[in-house]
Design a protein around this motif. Structure first.
Motif, PDB file in Angstrom:
ATOM      1  N   LYS A 281      54.434  43.676  29.306  1.00 52.39           N
ATOM      2  CA  LYS A 281      55.831  43.886  29.321  1.00 52.39           C
ATOM      3  C   LYS A 281      56.139  45.014  30.217  1.00 52.39           C
ATOM      4  O   LYS A 281      57.292  44.823  30.682  1.00 52.39           O
ATOM      5  N   GLU A 282      55.470  46.232  30.409  1.00 48.04           N
ATOM      6  CA  GLU A 282      55.700  47.203  31.254  1.00 48.04           C
ATOM      7  C   GLU A 282      56.137  46.549  32.682  1.00 48.04           C
ATOM      8  O   GLU A 282      56.790  47.315  33.668  1.00 48.04           O
ATOM      9  N   ALA A 283      55.041  45.638  33.357  1.00 41.09           N
ATOM     10  CA  ALA A 283      55.329  44.996  34.437  1.00 41.09           C
ATOM     11  C   ALA A 283      56.651  44.362  34.487  1.00 41.09           C
ATOM     12  O   ALA A 283      57.482  44.333  35.587  1.00 41.09           O
ATOM     13  N   GLU A 284      57.020  43.449  33.461  1.00 40.32           N
ATOM     14  CA  GLU A 284      58.278  42.854  33.373  1.00 40.32           C
ATOM     15  C   GLU A 284      59.599  44.040  33.514  1.00 40.32           C
ATOM     16  O   GLU A 284      60.454  43.527  34.206  1.00 40.32           O
ATOM     17  N   GLU A 285      59.251  45.097  33.114  1.00 39.58           N
ATOM     18  CA  GLU A 285      60.468  46.025  33.163  1.00 39.58           C
ATOM     19  C   GLU A 285      60.504  46.782  34.447  1.00 39.58           C
ATOM     20  O   GLU A 285      61.612  46.932  34.874  1.00 39.58           O
ATOM     21  N   GLU A 286      59.215  47.132  35.020  1.00 43.28           N
ATOM     22  CA  GLU A 286      59.299  48.074  35.907  1.00 43.28           C
ATOM     23  C   GLU A 286      58.502  47.466  37.198  1.00 43.28           C
ATOM     24  O   GLU A 286      58.689  48.080  38.362  1.00 43.28           O
ATOM     25  N   GLY A 287      57.898  46.303  37.095  1.00 43.77           N
ATOM     26  CA  GLY A 287      57.191  45.695  38.200  1.00 43.77           C
ATOM     27  C   GLY A 287      55.750  46.318  38.216  1.00 43.77           C
ATOM     28  O   GLY A 287      55.285  46.735  37.296  1.00 43.77           O
ATOM     29  N   ILE A 288      55.063  45.399  39.096  1.00 41.26           N
ATOM     30  CA  ILE A 288      53.593  45.845  39.293  1.00 41.26           C
ATOM     31  C   ILE A 288      53.039  46.897  40.177  1.00 41.26           C
ATOM     32  O   ILE A 288      53.759  47.053  41.307  1.00 41.26           O
ATOM     33  N   PHE A 289      52.442  48.126  39.280  1.00 39.97           N
ATOM     34  CA  PHE A 289      52.091  48.989  40.366  1.00 39.97           C
ATOM     35  C   PHE A 289      50.949  48.821  41.273  1.00 39.97           C
ATOM     36  O   PHE A 289      50.749  49.507  42.255  1.00 39.97           O
ATOM     37  N   ILE A 290      49.788  48.379  40.645  1.00 39.49           N
ATOM     38  CA  ILE A 290      48.667  48.333  41.176  1.00 39.49           C
ATOM     39  C   ILE A 290      48.115  46.601  40.806  1.00 39.49           C
ATOM     40  O   ILE A 290      48.193  46.528  39.769  1.00 39.49           O
ATOM     41  N   LEU A 291      47.741  45.812  41.983  1.00 40.58           N
ATOM     42  CA  LEU A 291      47.500  44.448  41.678  1.00 40.58           C
ATOM     43  C   LEU A 291      46.175  44.368  41.894  1.00 40.58           C
ATOM     44  O   LEU A 291      45.626  44.975  42.743  1.00 40.58           O
ATOM     45  N   HIS A 292      45.477  43.741  40.828  1.00 40.27           N
ATOM     46  CA  HIS A 292      43.827  43.613  40.663  1.00 40.27           C
ATOM     47  C   HIS A 292      43.887  41.915  40.934  1.00 40.27           C
ATOM     48  O   HIS A 292      43.921  41.347  40.034  1.00 40.27           O
ATOM     49  N   GLY A 293      43.309  41.743  42.054  1.00 44.08           N
ATOM     50  CA  GLY A 293      43.098  40.048  42.240  1.00 44.08           C
ATOM     51  C   GLY A 293      41.605  39.723  41.911  1.00 44.08           C
ATOM     52  O   GLY A 293      40.927  39.458  42.861  1.00 44.08           O
ATOM     53  N   ASN A 294      41.026  39.793  40.905  1.00 49.93           N
ATOM     54  CA  ASN A 294      39.737  39.531  40.291  1.00 49.93           C
ATOM     55  C   ASN A 294      39.399  38.108  40.367  1.00 49.93           C
ATOM     56  O   ASN A 294      40.545  37.422  40.388  1.00 49.93           O
ATOM     57  N   ARG A 295      38.250  37.811  40.189  1.00 48.01           N
ATOM     58  CA  ARG A 295      37.915  36.406  40.393  1.00 48.01           C
ATOM     59  C   ARG A 295      38.148  35.810  41.658  1.00 48.01           C
ATOM     60  O   ARG A 295      38.348  34.370  41.635  1.00 48.01           O
ATOM     61  N   GLY A 296      38.215  36.504  42.525  1.00 49.11           N
ATOM     62  CA  GLY A 296      38.556  35.864  43.986  1.00 49.11           C
ATOM     63  C   GLY A 296      39.700  35.277  44.189  1.00 49.11           C
ATOM     64  O   GLY A 296      39.918  34.338  45.431  1.00 49.11           O
ATOM     65  N   VAL A 297      40.658  35.560  43.593  1.00 51.29           N
ATOM     66  CA  VAL A 297      42.267  34.773  43.679  1.00 51.29           C
ATOM     67  C   VAL A 297      42.911  35.106  45.123  1.00 51.29           C
ATOM     68  O   VAL A 297      43.786  34.329  45.132  1.00 51.29           O
ATOM     69  N   TYR A 298      42.370  36.094  45.805  1.00 50.60           N
ATOM     70  CA  TYR A 298      43.132  36.343  47.068  1.00 50.60           C
ATOM     71  C   TYR A 298      42.621  35.388  47.987  1.00 50.60           C
ATOM     72  O   TYR A 298      43.278  35.090  49.060  1.00 50.60           O
ATOM     73  N   HIS A 299      41.383  34.849  47.753  1.00 48.89           N
ATOM     74  CA  HIS A 299      40.989  33.775  48.714  1.00 48.89           C
ATOM     75  C   HIS A 299      40.649  32.311  48.516  1.00 48.89           C
ATOM     76  O   HIS A 299      40.019  31.579  49.093  1.00 48.89           O
ATOM     77  N   ASP A 300      41.446  31.915  47.354  1.00 46.04           N
ATOM     78  CA  ASP A 300      41.570  30.344  46.986  1.00 46.04           C
ATOM     79  C   ASP A 300      43.059  30.164  46.620  1.00 46.04           C
ATOM     80  O   ASP A 300      43.836  31.038  46.758  1.00 46.04           O
ATOM     81  N   ASP A 301      43.238  28.980  46.223  1.00 43.62           N
ATOM     82  CA  ASP A 301      44.467  28.380  46.016  1.00 43.62           C
ATOM     83  C   ASP A 301      44.682  28.411  44.276  1.00 43.62           C
ATOM     84  O   ASP A 301      45.852  27.913  43.968  1.00 43.62           O
ATOM     85  N   LYS A 302      43.982  29.069  43.590  1.00 42.74           N
ATOM     86  CA  LYS A 302      44.175  29.037  42.196  1.00 42.74           C
ATOM     87  C   LYS A 302      45.202  29.730  41.719  1.00 42.74           C
ATOM     88  O   LYS A 302      46.125  29.289  40.859  1.00 42.74           O
ATOM     89  N   GLN A 303      45.510  30.982  42.309  1.00 43.19           N
ATOM     90  CA  GLN A 303      46.912  31.801  41.887  1.00 43.19           C
ATOM     91  C   GLN A 303      47.314  32.266  43.118  1.00 43.19           C
ATOM     92  O   GLN A 303      47.321  33.263  43.869  1.00 43.19           O
ATOM     93  N   PRO A 304      48.483  31.132  43.630  1.00 44.12           N
ATOM     94  CA  PRO A 304      48.972  31.397  45.068  1.00 44.12           C
ATOM     95  C   PRO A 304      49.911  32.939  45.093  1.00 44.12           C
ATOM     96  O   PRO A 304      50.302  33.485  46.111  1.00 44.12           O
ATOM     97  N   THR A 305      50.058  33.327  43.944  1.00 45.32           N
ATOM     98  CA  THR A 305      51.326  34.485  43.833  1.00 45.32           C
ATOM     99  C   THR A 305      50.360  35.822  44.351  1.00 45.32           C
ATOM    100  O   THR A 305      50.597  36.564  45.269  1.00 45.32           O
ATOM    101  N   PHE A 306      49.153  35.611  43.802  1.00 48.38           N
ATOM    102  CA  PHE A 306      48.280  37.020  44.038  1.00 48.38           C
ATOM    103  C   PHE A 306      47.803  36.655  45.606  1.00 48.38           C
ATOM    104  O   PHE A 306      47.890  37.825  46.459  1.00 48.38           O
TER     105      PHE A 306
END
Length: 368
Positions: A281-306
């Motif tokens: 809920k805090e992110a919905e209100e204020e946005g994301i402050f620190i993004l944590h792309g665990n499980r390798g989501v920066y390098h595959d197509d599973k979570q394209p937003t990340f």
């Protein structure tokens, strides 16, 4: 020194979405800049541990820290020997403007148990447990995983050190917000902190307090110091832990809950916060402050937003206009991800980033 800045502060200010922030943000940013100038403090210390194929990811994390931060940064980079030259080549080419220094360290564990610690969970991950013992002259430290991206100044999470009460020695965020999808409360075979456990990917530490503290534990009635408790914990629980060093930290703070300060979830926002529906809920209100792309989501197509945020920061060139070169292209890419659960809330990925860019231009304008 932003040689490629293509728009003035005022143009960039009014080009940003009006629903994120008004003139109050301008004056807030200007006030914070004045405060930083008139209240200088020691540099902020940030540590990361990089092994294997984590060079690019680590450099991208460091770039995100540099872009928005105000006070000087000292990076403590623990890396395998074969990565040191590559780090030097890249980091020495960064336009630090005299505000960033770095030190490279080898991966080191206690000699008698080095092999056991190195193979725990992921290669070298447990190095973080020994930072208070290695960096003996560092009072406070922010440890982050390589897959972290800062969307606001490091200064802001660093300021939580001043909110610690007299018993708190470290700060982390919960592993989950929603117990129905929680891992620890459903599967853990060991003690863990709170309702859903804690995630150690972002860990703020008062290391002076850590080194001085005697910890309650379930191995002996005698309280043990940090350097004394790690190996006995591993020996007792090594057959019952899944997430390695993070599990050991959960066990430790289960027995010493008064020692932990808990961050809200937007300071460690992971795919679990949106892949089953938005539950931070805090992110919905204020946005994301620190993004944590665990499980390798920066390098595959599973979570394209990340992945879109990661690629935007990785490809940003220092000195380019942040609105045209980072924010606007990122928003276009995020709009393409609306077919995913995380993509449906893509605005939380740029809400704080937009404000951080506005604040940065405010500081630059004030400094002229």
């Amino acid at each position: 020194r932003c040689k490629n800045l293509s728009v003035s502060f005022w143009n960039s200010y009014w080009m940003l979405p009006s629903d994120v922030c008004g003139m109050n943000c301008f004056w807030e940013a200007a006030f914070r800049y004045d405060y930083m100038k008139t209240h200088p403090s020691e540099k902020m210390h940030l540590a990361v541990v990089a092994c294997g194929e984590r060079l690019e990811e680590t450099v991208t994390m460091l770039r995100s820290a540099i872009i928005f931060s105000i006070k000087p940064l000292q990076f403590h980079i623990f890396a395998e020997d074969q990565l040191h030259e590559s780090f030097k080549d890249i980091l020495d080419d960064f336009p630090y403007e005299g505000k960033v220094n770095y030190t490279l360290y080898p991966i080191t564990f206690p000699t008698e148990s080095a092999a056991e610690w190195k193979k725990l969970f992921k290669p070298c991950a447990s190095q973080r447990l020994f930072l208070p013992l290695i960096l003996k002259n560092v009072d406070s430290l922010l440890y982050v995983d390589t897959d972290i991206l800062f969307l606001r100044p490091v200064d802001d999470i660093w300021s939580f050190l001043g909110k610690f009460n007299s018993t708190q020695i470290a700060a982390m965020a919960p592993e989950h917000e929603e117990p129905r999808i929680g891992w620890y409360n459903r599967f853990a075979r060991h003690p863990y902190y709170g309702v859903t456990g804690i995630n150690s990917g972002v860990m703020l530490m008062n290391m002076t307090r850590i080194r001085r503290k005697y910890f309650k534990n379930d191995m002996t009635p005698v309280r043990l110091q940090w350097g004394e408790i790690l190996m006995p914990l591993l020996k007792k629980y090594k057959l019952n832990i899944t997430w390695g060093d993070q599990d050991l930290l959960n066990i430790m703070f289960f027995h010493n809950p008064e020692s932990l300060y808990v961050f809200p979830c937007q300071w460690n926002y992971r795919p679990d916060h949106c892949i089953y529906g938005s539950n931070c809920k805090e992110a919905e209100e204020e946005g994301i402050f620190i993004l944590h792309g665990n499980r390798g989501v920066y390098h595959d197509d599973k979570q394209p937003t990340f992945r879109a945020v990661y690629e935007a920061i990785k490809n940003y060139s220092f000195g380019d206009d942040l609105v045209h070169s980072l924010l606007q292209p990122l928003e276009l890419e995020l709009q393409k991800t609306m077919h995913t659960y995380c993509g449906r809330v893509y605005k939380v990925f740029v809400k704080q980033l937009t404000k951080s860019i506005r604040d940065l231009y405010a500081r630059r304008s004030k400094g002229r």
